[in-house]
Structures are given as structure tokens and as C-alpha cells.
Scaffold this motif. Sequence first.
Motif, PDB file in Angstrom:
ATOM      1  N   THR A   1       0.690  -1.273   0.129  1.00 14.47           N
ATOM      2  CA  THR A   1       0.079  -0.075   0.000  1.00 14.47           C
ATOM      3  C   THR A   1       0.734   1.310  -0.055  1.00 14.47           C
ATOM      4  O   THR A   1       0.576   2.282  -0.688  1.00 14.47           O
ATOM      5  N   ALA A   2       1.886   1.268   0.837  1.00 14.83           N
ATOM      6  CA  ALA A   2       2.750   2.500   0.882  1.00 14.83           C
ATOM      7  C   ALA A   2       3.428   2.693  -0.460  1.00 14.83           C
ATOM      8  O   ALA A   2       3.535   3.909  -0.780  1.00 14.83           O
ATOM      9  N   TRP A   3       4.040   1.749  -0.827  1.00 19.96           N
ATOM     10  CA  TRP A   3       4.692   1.815  -2.177  1.00 19.96           C
ATOM     11  C   TRP A   3       3.956   2.267  -3.195  1.00 19.96           C
ATOM     12  O   TRP A   3       4.277   3.288  -3.885  1.00 19.96           O
ATOM     13  N   LEU A   4       2.600   1.764  -3.443  1.00 17.23           N
ATOM     14  CA  LEU A   4       1.765   2.087  -4.580  1.00 17.23           C
ATOM     15  C   LEU A   4       1.305   3.637  -4.297  1.00 17.23           C
ATOM     16  O   LEU A   4       1.132   4.252  -5.100  1.00 17.23           O
TER      17      LEU A   4
ATOM     18  N   GLU B   1       3.007   5.933  -2.581  1.00 19.72           N
ATOM     19  CA  GLU B   1       3.880   6.967  -3.030  1.00 19.72           C
ATOM     20  C   GLU B   1       4.621   6.941  -4.500  1.00 19.72           C
ATOM     21  O   GLU B   1       4.536   8.077  -5.115  1.00 19.72           O
ATOM     22  N   GLU B   2       4.615   5.841  -5.098  1.00 17.12           N
ATOM     23  CA  GLU B   2       4.824   5.821  -6.620  1.00 17.12           C
ATOM     24  C   GLU B   2       3.840   6.375  -7.424  1.00 17.12           C
ATOM     25  O   GLU B   2       4.610   6.996  -8.394  1.00 17.12           O
ATOM     26  N   ARG B   3       2.670   6.262  -7.034  1.00 20.06           N
ATOM     27  CA  ARG B   3       1.920   6.743  -8.052  1.00 20.06           C
ATOM     28  C   ARG B   3       1.372   8.349  -7.426  1.00 20.06           C
ATOM     29  O   ARG B   3       0.302   8.810  -8.046  1.00 20.06           O
ATOM     30  N   SER B   4       1.775   8.669  -6.473  1.00 26.34           N
ATOM     31  CA  SER B   4       1.203  10.052  -5.800  1.00 26.34           C
ATOM     32  C   SER B   4      -0.306   9.876  -5.717  1.00 26.34           C
ATOM     33  O   SER B   4      -1.107  10.910  -6.025  1.00 26.34           O
ATOM     34  N   LEU B   5      -0.964   8.865  -4.727  1.00 32.51           N
ATOM     35  CA  LEU B   5      -2.180   8.763  -4.683  1.00 32.51           C
ATOM     36  C   LEU B   5      -2.749   9.710  -3.739  1.00 32.51           C
ATOM     37  O   LEU B   5      -1.934   9.377  -2.560  1.00 32.51           O
ATOM     38  N   ASP B   6      -3.989  10.138  -3.704  1.00 32.09           N
ATOM     39  CA  ASP B   6      -4.508  10.782  -2.668  1.00 32.09           C
ATOM     40  C   ASP B   6      -5.655   9.671  -2.102  1.00 32.09           C
ATOM     41  O   ASP B   6      -6.655  10.260  -1.876  1.00 32.09           O
TER      42      ASP B   6
ATOM     43  N   ASP C   1      -7.532   4.663   5.253  1.00 34.84           N
ATOM     44  CA  ASP C   1      -8.113   3.262   5.493  1.00 34.84           C
ATOM     45  C   ASP C   1      -8.273   2.314   4.333  1.00 34.84           C
ATOM     46  O   ASP C   1      -9.072   1.425   4.279  1.00 34.84           O
ATOM     47  N   LEU C   2      -7.801   2.838   3.240  1.00 32.53           N
ATOM     48  CA  LEU C   2      -7.361   2.173   1.883  1.00 32.53           C
ATOM     49  C   LEU C   2      -6.192   1.201   1.916  1.00 32.53           C
ATOM     50  O   LEU C   2      -5.199   1.702   2.013  1.00 32.53           O
ATOM     51  N   VAL C   3      -6.544  -0.076   1.803  1.00 29.80           N
ATOM     52  CA  VAL C   3      -5.221  -0.896   1.759  1.00 29.80           C
ATOM     53  C   VAL C   3      -5.154  -1.986   0.456  1.00 29.80           C
ATOM     54  O   VAL C   3      -6.441  -2.557   0.171  1.00 29.80           O
ATOM     55  N   VAL C   4      -4.164  -2.230   0.350  1.00 30.67           N
ATOM     56  CA  VAL C   4      -3.731  -3.192  -1.232  1.00 30.67           C
ATOM     57  C   VAL C   4      -3.908  -4.393  -0.476  1.00 30.67           C
ATOM     58  O   VAL C   4      -2.811  -4.812   0.516  1.00 30.67           O
ATOM     59  N   VAL C   5      -4.504  -5.463  -0.909  1.00 26.49           N
ATOM     60  CA  VAL C   5      -4.558  -6.694  -0.337  1.00 26.49           C
ATOM     61  C   VAL C   5      -4.367  -7.829  -1.553  1.00 26.49           C
ATOM     62  O   VAL C   5      -4.129  -9.009  -1.063  1.00 26.49           O
ATOM     63  N   GLY C   6      -4.442  -7.620  -2.658  1.00 27.90           N
ATOM     64  CA  GLY C   6      -3.910  -8.307  -3.764  1.00 27.90           C
ATOM     65  C   GLY C   6      -4.083  -7.997  -5.093  1.00 27.90           C
ATOM     66  O   GLY C   6      -4.077  -6.552  -5.407  1.00 27.90           O
ATOM     67  N   GLU C   7      -3.966  -8.686  -6.182  1.00 29.27           N
ATOM     68  CA  GLU C   7      -4.001  -8.107  -7.535  1.00 29.27           C
ATOM     69  C   GLU C   7      -4.366  -9.350  -8.323  1.00 29.27           C
ATOM     70  O   GLU C   7      -4.667 -10.445  -7.989  1.00 29.27           O
TER      71      GLU C   7
ATOM     72  N   ALA D   1      -5.902   3.277 -13.784  1.00 28.46           N
ATOM     73  CA  ALA D   1      -6.796   4.320 -13.356  1.00 28.46           C
ATOM     74  C   ALA D   1      -6.878   4.246 -11.686  1.00 28.46           C
ATOM     75  O   ALA D   1      -8.131   3.857 -11.333  1.00 28.46           O
ATOM     76  N   LEU D   2      -6.107   4.396 -11.063  1.00 24.57           N
ATOM     77  CA  LEU D   2      -5.990   4.130  -9.471  1.00 24.57           C
ATOM     78  C   LEU D   2      -7.050   4.879  -8.630  1.00 24.57           C
ATOM     79  O   LEU D   2      -6.908   4.717  -7.459  1.00 24.57           O
ATOM     80  N   ALA D   3      -7.852   5.758  -9.361  1.00 22.40           N
ATOM     81  CA  ALA D   3      -8.829   6.455  -8.526  1.00 22.40           C
ATOM     82  C   ALA D   3     -10.242   6.005  -8.879  1.00 22.40           C
ATOM     83  O   ALA D   3     -11.292   6.735  -8.587  1.00 22.40           O
ATOM     84  N   SER D   4     -10.436   4.818  -9.974  1.00 22.77           N
ATOM     85  CA  SER D   4     -11.615   4.538 -10.349  1.00 22.77           C
ATOM     86  C   SER D   4     -11.936   3.146  -9.720  1.00 22.77           C
ATOM     87  O   SER D   4     -11.593   2.148 -10.227  1.00 22.77           O
ATOM     88  N   PHE D   5     -12.602   3.334  -8.493  1.00 23.75           N
ATOM     89  CA  PHE D   5     -12.779   2.300  -7.604  1.00 23.75           C
ATOM     90  C   PHE D   5     -14.243   1.745  -8.222  1.00 23.75           C
ATOM     91  O   PHE D   5     -15.132   2.408  -8.194  1.00 23.75           O
TER      92      PHE D   5
END
Length: 252
Positions: free
Chosen positions: A70-73, A75-80, A84-90, A118-122
Motif C-alpha cells: 500500500t505504501a509503495w503504490l 508513494e509511487e503513483r502519488s495517490l490521494d 483506511d484503503l489498503v492493497v490486499v491483492g492483484e 486508473a487508480l482512482a476508479s474504484f
Amino acid sequence: MSAGGDLASRVAALLARDGVEARPASMGAGAWPPELTEPPDVAALYAAADGLALPDGTLILPRGDVARATAWLVEERSLDWAHDLVVVGEREDLVIVLDLDFAGARAGGGVLEVPTDALASFQRVARTVVGYLERRLGVAGAEPASPEVRAREAAARRDLPALAEALAEAMYPGAERQTAHAALTLGALLSERGDEAAIDAFARSVEARVAAAPRGAAGPERLAAWRACEIAAREAGAEAIAAACAARGGGR
């Protein structure tokens, strides 16, 4: 059976499915992000397996990789992203995100699929991680999908009761266009019955379309949306409801 026992049984059934590859649970497994409460179903899953892979390519990360990924993604993509959003898989070109929604600001949260480009398109697809995995594996009697998925599927098969039930639940932010289409379909189905509740369904469709409209386009979008409702009612043979839609849209 207790809730915990039920979850353990559901997880055991998942791990027993053909083609599921599970990483053995370990006392030395990494920790869940310490500032976030681990949901019961996630805890039950990690108690049985420290990460797993499904035959369709879905991967669930080891517990200790969740915070790092989660922290890597972010920071890498400068996501806002909310904290309480966490990456659990792919899976393929999707990131699987768990929205814990502790503040209750996002319709209760759930499991989201997010395109890597499109990492803001949930797109919410399930309420829980275990429910998500059950759906991916086609488990009979699986936990119901998210209301957004259920509304889309019910609209496609024109199932009025299921559609009304799904639309009665709060929809995830960003699902306005899906909601608009589902509510338009519900209005059309109610119109076929001559049920004046169709007007309320059409009004929800209009408001959802307006909410999704670009800035400055709300007025034209509202007119177009009511026109679409009018057409749907008229095609359903409900002239009085069509006239009411025309009046709300400003008439012609």
C-alpha cells in the motif's frame, strides 16, 4: 456455530477448492498494518493461509506485505487515498483494495477492483475479502456481491425485486452512472406495471446522472436524463408517468 467458526469453515472450504494455492500460515508471519483494525474475515483467512492464489490469477498478499504494498503504490503513483484503503491483492491489470471505511463515509467500504492505469476508479465488487474470494471461485451460496454488482446483474435480467433490493442499499462513491442506469431500468419496470413509484426511481436516476456530470453541465444533463425517463415510461406504455417525467424535465 459462532461467527468465528462460520468464517473458519468458509475459509477452509475456499482453501479446499481445486487449483487454490495457499501459502502456509506461520507464527512468524508479518503483521497487519498496526494503525488499522483487521476485519474478522481477513483475520480468519490469514489464520489459515498467509496469502493465496486462485486459478484465475487472483492473488491475495501475505499479511506482512499489505502495509508495504500500500505504501509503495501510494508513494509511487502519488495517490490521494484515504488512510483506511489498503492493497490486499492483484489480478492481471487490477489492484484489489480493501476499503475499511472506519468513518462510514463510503457506503460501508468493501473490496474494490481498481485498474492499474486508473487508480482512482474504484469499483466495489464485494463486502468482504472472503466473500470476494467465494465469488471468484463460484462457491454455491456465496456471500452476496456488492449492491453495485447486484444492481447491474438484476438490471441486465430485468429482475424487479432484486433490482429494488440492491438499489435500496447505499452505493459506493463513483458508482453514479451505474446507479443511474439501474434506477432507469427500475423505473421502466415499474412503469410497465403502471406503478407510480416509477417516478421516484426515475428521479433517482436523474440525480445520479447529474452527480456524475462534468462541472457546469448539470442543467443540460438533468434535462437529458428526464427525457430518457420519459422515453422509458412511454415505451413501457405508461403515458401518465411519461407525462410526469416530461413535466419534471421542463416539458417541450
